[in-house]
Design a protein around this motif. Structure first.
Motif, PDB file in Angstrom:
ATOM      1  N   UNK A 135       0.832  -1.208   0.000  1.00  0.00           N
ATOM      2  CA  UNK A 135       0.000   0.000   0.000  1.00  0.00           C
ATOM      3  C   UNK A 135       0.865   1.255   0.000  1.00  0.00           C
ATOM      4  N   UNK A 136       0.242   2.379  -0.329  1.00  0.00           N
ATOM      5  CA  UNK A 136       0.951   3.661  -0.358  1.00  0.00           C
ATOM      6  C   UNK A 136      -0.049   4.798  -0.204  1.00  0.00           C
ATOM      7  N   UNK A 137       0.459   5.958   0.176  1.00  0.00           N
ATOM      8  CA  UNK A 137      -0.304   7.200   0.135  1.00  0.00           C
ATOM      9  C   UNK A 137       0.604   8.208  -0.548  1.00  0.00           C
ATOM     10  N   UNK A 225       9.956  27.079  11.677  1.00  0.00           N
ATOM     11  CA  UNK A 225       9.508  26.118  12.681  1.00  0.00           C
ATOM     12  C   UNK A 225       8.126  25.565  12.378  1.00  0.00           C
ATOM     13  N   UNK A 226       7.396  26.240  11.455  1.00  0.00           N
ATOM     14  CA  UNK A 226       6.053  25.769  11.090  1.00  0.00           C
ATOM     15  C   UNK A 226       6.091  24.748   9.957  1.00  0.00           C
ATOM     16  N   UNK A 227       7.288  24.445   9.457  1.00  0.00           N
ATOM     17  CA  UNK A 227       7.375  23.494   8.356  1.00  0.00           C
ATOM     18  C   UNK A 227       7.034  22.094   8.840  1.00  0.00           C
ATOM     19  N   UNK A 228       6.257  21.356   8.037  1.00  0.00           N
ATOM     20  CA  UNK A 228       5.861  19.994   8.397  1.00  0.00           C
ATOM     21  C   UNK A 228       7.017  19.046   8.070  1.00  0.00           C
ATOM     22  N   UNK A 229       7.564  18.406   9.084  1.00  0.00           N
ATOM     23  CA  UNK A 229       8.671  17.464   8.890  1.00  0.00           C
ATOM     24  C   UNK A 229       8.290  16.128   9.528  1.00  0.00           C
ATOM     25  N   UNK A 252      -0.509  20.189   1.144  1.00  0.00           N
ATOM     26  CA  UNK A 252      -1.714  19.618   1.723  1.00  0.00           C
ATOM     27  C   UNK A 252      -2.936  20.140   0.966  1.00  0.00           C
ATOM     28  N   UNK A 253      -3.738  19.227   0.438  1.00  0.00           N
ATOM     29  CA  UNK A 253      -4.906  19.595  -0.365  1.00  0.00           C
ATOM     30  C   UNK A 253      -6.043  20.059   0.537  1.00  0.00           C
ATOM     31  N   UNK A 254      -6.956  20.835  -0.041  1.00  0.00           N
ATOM     32  CA  UNK A 254      -8.129  21.276   0.713  1.00  0.00           C
ATOM     33  C   UNK A 254      -8.894  20.054   1.221  1.00  0.00           C
ATOM     34  N   UNK A 255      -9.196  20.060   2.518  1.00  0.00           N
ATOM     35  CA  UNK A 255      -9.966  18.954   3.092  1.00  0.00           C
ATOM     36  C   UNK A 255      -9.146  17.727   3.423  1.00  0.00           C
ATOM     37  N   UNK A 256      -7.859  17.744   3.079  1.00  0.00           N
ATOM     38  CA  UNK A 256      -7.014  16.582   3.370  1.00  0.00           C
ATOM     39  C   UNK A 256      -6.624  16.583   4.845  1.00  0.00           C
ATOM     40  N   UNK A 257      -6.720  15.459   5.503  1.00  0.00           N
ATOM     41  CA  UNK A 257      -6.368  15.377   6.917  1.00  0.00           C
ATOM     42  C   UNK A 257      -4.858  15.491   7.092  1.00  0.00           C
ATOM     43  N   UNK A 258      -4.445  15.926   8.282  1.00  0.00           N
ATOM     44  CA  UNK A 258      -3.021  16.007   8.589  1.00  0.00           C
ATOM     45  C   UNK A 258      -2.379  14.620   8.495  1.00  0.00           C
ATOM     46  N   UNK A 259      -3.090  13.602   8.959  1.00  0.00           N
ATOM     47  CA  UNK A 259      -2.545  12.237   8.943  1.00  0.00           C
ATOM     48  C   UNK A 259      -2.313  11.764   7.513  1.00  0.00           C
ATOM     49  N   UNK A 260      -3.239  12.073   6.622  1.00  0.00           N
ATOM     50  CA  UNK A 260      -3.106  11.660   5.226  1.00  0.00           C
ATOM     51  C   UNK A 260      -1.946  12.393   4.557  1.00  0.00           C
ATOM     52  N   UNK A 261      -1.815  13.688   4.869  1.00  0.00           N
ATOM     53  CA  UNK A 261      -0.710  14.465   4.303  1.00  0.00           C
ATOM     54  C   UNK A 261       0.631  13.933   4.791  1.00  0.00           C
ATOM     55  N   UNK A 262       0.714  13.616   6.083  1.00  0.00           N
ATOM     56  CA  UNK A 262       1.954  13.074   6.618  1.00  0.00           C
ATOM     57  C   UNK A 262       2.266  11.704   6.009  1.00  0.00           C
ATOM     58  N   UNK A 263       1.227  10.938   5.710  1.00  0.00           N
ATOM     59  CA  UNK A 263       1.428   9.646   5.043  1.00  0.00           C
ATOM     60  C   UNK A 263       2.025   9.834   3.652  1.00  0.00           C
ATOM     61  N   UNK A 264       1.618  10.915   2.952  1.00  0.00           N
ATOM     62  CA  UNK A 264       2.216  11.213   1.641  1.00  0.00           C
ATOM     63  C   UNK A 264       3.695  11.543   1.782  1.00  0.00           C
TER      64      UNK A 264
END
Length: 349
Positions: A135-137, A225-229, A252-264
């Motif tokens: 699987x992948x995101x 410091x606000x960068x998502x790492x 991060x797309x509109x409506x995309x969850x933080x968890x889904x974005x981090x998975x990408x």
């Protein structure tokens, strides 16, 4: 006696047959398109057949080669090309794909959305799903369909091909996996290439850890410091070797969850660590003895065992080179991760 090579037009119409050639090199690859190189007599008939974009088809192989280069020197024509999946580099991913699910479905979506449903490549269709579980995101845009499929394949790991179906006049995109035939499994007969079995000659072993990394910091959107790492740990008990991955192109797309974005971001890190693996491989000429016959007992993508010099490698066959020189056929499998032939300068995100 040379085997017969059937030459087809881009519309998969038979143009003729070449059965007299001095050399054919047929290089099959698991994670990317293979290559072919044909040397034959410089006749008007052969030159008419070996045109760019025509197809070289062998009845005994799933792959077929699309001619990309032709040269004539003296009395010899040389035609070169890559296998059918190379056509996927003619399309880019647009619009952006955001996907979470099976890798096989991700690759099929990339191909379908950008080379079948929209901007179709002639005669290209999706084959049956194989039901493969990795699987992948991921998010992708403006990269070639081929480069996205290669990155997903190496990270999974899975193979893919575009197979020529002559009766149906179509190219069929398929994702597939090999079979574990190494000595470490006990569910089926193993395949071992070794001096003991007298089934290899001219063995070469290479190991290189230049550029190797097993721990990734993947940086997505944001500043300072606000960068998502996110961090990805693949050390598995080994000393840590860190890699910085700039993935600012993943937004991060509109409506995309933080968890889904981090998975990408994790998927991008997985792909980059797959590129930064240790290079360890065995290559040898396979002497096709009755105990382990090519295509019957082992094939491209299978996991097998190589043993020589007190070293044993239980790894996937990532490449098989077949060379037919004046009717003498030499089969050379490569097991493991060979060094790249050229440093990949593209897509350093």
């Amino acid at each position: 006696m040379s085997m017969e090579l059937y030459i087809y037009s881009p519309d998969i119409e038979l143009q003729g047959v070449i059965d007299g050639y001095s050399s054919l090199r047929w290089r099959r690859r698991f994670f990317e398109p293979g290559e072919a190189e044909l040397h034959c007599k410089a006749s008007a008939e052969n030159l008419a057949l070996l045109r760019p974009d025509n197809i070289i088809h062998r009845l005994d192989r799933k792959e077929a080669a699309i001619i990309e280069g032709v040269s004539v020197e003296g009395e010899e024509i040389t035609a070169t090309g890559r296998m059918g999946s190379s056509m996927l580099d003619r399309r880019i991913i647009t619009p952006t794909i955001n996907f979470s699910g099976k890798v096989e479905d991700a690759m099929r979506k990339a191909v379908s959305d950008n080379a079948i449903v929209a901007r179709p490549l002639p005669h290209l269709v999706l084959g049956d799903t194989a039901g493969l579980t990795p699987a992948c995101t991921f998010q992708a845009t403006y990269k070639t369909v081929l480069s996205v499929c290669e990155a997903l394949a190496k990270a999974a790991p899975l193979g893919f091909r575009v197979r020529l179906d002559v009766p149906g006049k179509q190219w069929i995109f398929e994702v597939y996996d090999g079979v574990d035939r190494s000595v470490t499994q006990h569910g089926r007969p193993y395949v071992l290439f070794s001096n003991e079995y007298e089934n290899i000659t001219g063995a070469e072993y290479t190991f290189n850890a230049t550029g190797y990394a097993n721990y990734a910091y993947v940086a997505g959107q944001g500043e300072g410091s606000a960068r998502v790492v996110v961090e990805l740990n693949q050390t598995d008990g080994e000393p840590r070797r860190e890699l910085w991955v700039d993935a600012r192109d993943l937004q991060q797309a509109d409506g995309q969850t933080d968890a889904d974005y981090r998975a990408q971001l994790i998927q991008r890190g997985t792909e980059k660590l797959a590129e930064a693996k240790k290079s360890e491989s065995f290559t040898a000429v396979a002497v096709n003895t009755s105990n382990f016959a090519y295509l019957t007992d082992w094939d491209l993508g299978d996991i097998v065992s190589f043993e020589k010099w007190g070293i044993r490698l239980d790894e996937r066959i990532t490449e098989v080179e077949e060379v037919d020189e004046n009717g003498v056929i030499v089969i050379t499998p490569t097991c493991g991760s060979p060094l790249p032939e050229t440093l990949n300068s593209g897509d350093d995100n």
